[in-house]
Design a protein around this motif. Structure first.
Motif, short mmCIF file in Angstrom:
data_model
loop_
_atom_site.label_atom_id
_atom_site.label_comp_id
_atom_site.label_asym_id
_atom_site.label_seq_id
_atom_site.Cartn_x
_atom_site.Cartn_y
_atom_site.Cartn_z
N ALA A 1 5.86 -1.56 21.46
CA ALA A 1 6.01 -2.73 20.60
C ALA A 1 6.37 -3.94 21.44
CB ALA A 1 7.09 -2.49 19.55
N ALA A 2 5.78 -5.08 21.12
CA ALA A 2 6.04 -6.30 21.90
C ALA A 2 5.98 -7.51 20.98
CB ALA A 2 5.01 -6.44 23.02
N GLY A 3 6.76 -8.53 21.32
CA GLY A 3 6.67 -9.80 20.62
C GLY A 3 7.77 -10.01 19.61
N ASN A 4 7.79 -11.24 19.06
CA ASN A 4 8.74 -11.64 18.03
C ASN A 4 7.94 -12.30 16.88
OD1 ASN A 4 10.82 -12.57 16.47
ND2 ASN A 4 11.68 -13.96 18.01
N ARG A 5 7.73 -11.54 15.79
CA ARG A 5 8.15 -10.20 15.48
C ARG A 5 7.27 -9.17 16.20
NH1 ARG A 5 11.19 -10.17 10.57
NH2 ARG A 5 12.41 -12.08 10.55
N HIS B 1 13.72 2.61 12.23
CA HIS B 1 13.60 3.83 13.01
C HIS B 1 12.56 3.60 14.11
CE1 HIS B 1 15.23 6.87 9.81
NE2 HIS B 1 15.89 5.72 9.79
N ILE B 2 12.87 4.09 15.30
CA ILE B 2 11.94 4.03 16.42
C ILE B 2 11.69 5.47 16.87
CG2 ILE B 2 11.54 3.20 18.75
CD1 ILE B 2 13.20 0.76 18.10
N GLY B 3 10.42 5.88 16.85
CA GLY B 3 10.08 7.28 17.09
C GLY B 3 10.15 7.68 18.55
N ALA B 4 10.13 8.98 18.78
CA ALA B 4 10.24 9.55 20.12
C ALA B 4 9.17 8.98 21.05
CB ALA B 4 10.11 11.06 20.05
N HIS B 5 9.58 8.72 22.30
CA HIS B 5 8.68 8.26 23.37
C HIS B 5 8.14 6.85 23.15
CE1 HIS B 5 8.58 12.30 25.16
NE2 HIS B 5 8.45 12.75 23.94
N ALA B 6 8.61 6.15 22.14
CA ALA B 6 8.18 4.76 21.94
C ALA B 6 8.92 3.86 22.93
CB ALA B 6 8.46 4.31 20.51
N MET B 7 8.40 2.66 23.10
CA MET B 7 9.09 1.70 23.95
C MET B 7 8.87 0.29 23.42
SD MET B 7 6.81 1.27 27.45
CE MET B 7 7.93 0.00 28.05
N THR B 8 9.76 -0.62 23.86
CA THR B 8 9.60 -2.03 23.50
C THR B 8 9.57 -2.86 24.77
OG1 THR B 8 11.98 -2.49 23.33
CG2 THR B 8 10.86 -1.70 21.33
N ALA B 9 8.86 -3.98 24.69
CA ALA B 9 8.81 -4.92 25.80
C ALA B 9 10.05 -5.80 25.79
CB ALA B 9 7.54 -5.76 25.70
N PHE B 10 10.24 -6.52 26.87
CA PHE B 10 11.33 -7.48 27.01
C PHE B 10 11.33 -8.47 25.83
CE2 PHE B 10 12.32 -11.79 28.77
CZ PHE B 10 13.66 -11.60 29.03
N THR B 11 12.47 -8.65 25.22
CA THR B 11 12.75 -9.57 24.10
C THR B 11 12.03 -9.22 22.81
OG1 THR B 11 11.01 -11.23 24.56
CG2 THR B 11 13.12 -11.49 25.73
N ALA B 12 11.55 -8.00 22.66
CA ALA B 12 10.92 -7.62 21.40
C ALA B 12 11.92 -7.73 20.25
CB ALA B 12 10.38 -6.19 21.48
N ALA B 13 11.44 -8.19 19.09
CA ALA B 13 12.27 -8.27 17.89
C ALA B 13 11.67 -7.32 16.86
CB ALA B 13 12.30 -9.70 17.36
N VAL B 14 12.32 -6.20 16.67
CA VAL B 14 11.78 -5.11 15.85
C VAL B 14 12.36 -5.23 14.44
CG1 VAL B 14 11.61 -2.61 15.58
CG2 VAL B 14 11.58 -3.63 17.87
N SER B 15 11.48 -5.42 13.45
CA SER B 15 11.94 -5.54 12.07
C SER B 15 11.35 -4.47 11.16
CB SER B 15 11.60 -6.93 11.51
OG SER B 15 10.20 -7.16 11.57
#
Length: 262
Positions: free
Chosen positions: A183-187, A160-174
């Motif tokens: 959120a940024a990075g792998n993982r 689940h990703i909450g309201a108004h959140a964002m991820t950076a380029f190529t983020a791997a969300v686990s």
């Protein structure tokens, strides 16, 4: 009928508003309904039990309502539900749901879905979301309103990703990403809050500062998560103009089944 290209193949059982436009070589199946003002570009396939609202735009080569990429799927009449005013760019794939979950994949209103995005079975997508090129959602993912996923972001099933959140380029969300968090990075790990996005949406300086303090309680204070949740609850009473946003963060963390990114 002048809005339907002569090469389009539309099942006579499909329910299309008279204002719908369908481009060359598109294929629309018998269990599809499409609302007023929606435009279907060329070479788009829309199948399955798929309902599409008003004023959507589908660019060429999309695959909409295909069977889920799930070995358990056995042809059940599950659904894809799309709201209003969404933009679906080239080569996007949106799959049906499964009976193992809600039975429907859902996309809300006013979303901007860029090229090559994949939305798997049973995803629940809110409103005003941007999914940049090649973002990929595994099955059962939930996205809150105003989420922004950077290009090539991958999201593990059931996250689940909450309201108004964002991820950076190529983020791997686990794991789950709380509201407002970047959120940024792998993982993927937390990298501050989406303050620029909040400014653009009219959040006040005081509200943004309260959200930043909440972020520090969760990620910078060294408190165990249970104590951080208690500190958030106390902060709600101190900042009434921001209480609903702090409560949103606290309740999201409390309901997380996968755990939040740390």
């Amino acid at each position: 009928m002048t809005r339907i290209h002569p090469t389009a193949v539309i099942d006579p059982k499909a329910a299309l508003d008279s204002s719908v436009e369908v481009g060359a070589y598109s294929v629309i199946g018998p269990h599809v309904s499409i609302g007023a003002g929606t435009k279907i570009g060329p070479h788009v396939v829309i199948e399955g039990h798929t309902s599409i609202g008003r004023d959507n735009t589908f660019f060429q080569f999309g695959s909409i309502g295909a069977a889920p990429q799930d070995k358990k799927y056995a042809g059940e009449p599950t659904r894809l539900e799309i709201g209003d005013r969404n933009t679906i760019r080239e080569f996007v794939t949106l799959n049906l749901g499964t009976v193992q979950d809600a039975g429907a994949t859902r996309l809300g209103n006013d979303n901007w879905i860029m090229a090559y995005v994949h939305v798997a079975h049973d995803c629940q997508i809110g409103n005003n979301i941007i999914l940049a090129n090649n973002a990929t959602l595994a099955g059962h993912v939930h996205l809150g309103d105003w989420v922004f996923l950077g290009g090539f972001t991958t999201v593990h099933q059931f996250c689940h990703i909450g309201a108004h959140a964002m991820t950076a380029f190529t983020a791997a969300v686990s794991q789950d990403v709380p509201p407002f968090v970047t959120a940024a990075g792998n993982r993927a790990v937390p990298a501050g809050i989406n303050s620029e996005g909040l400014k653009r949406r009219g959040f006040s300086s005081a509200q943004i500062m309260a959200i930043k303090r909440a972020y520090k309680m969760i990620y910078r204070s060294g408190l165990p998560l249970e104590e951080a949740k208690a500190a958030l609850a106390a902060e709600e009473s101190k900042a009434p103009e921001s209480a609903e946003y702090l409560r949103l963060m606290r309740e999201f963390i409390a309901s997380s089944s996968r755990g939040i990114i740390r």
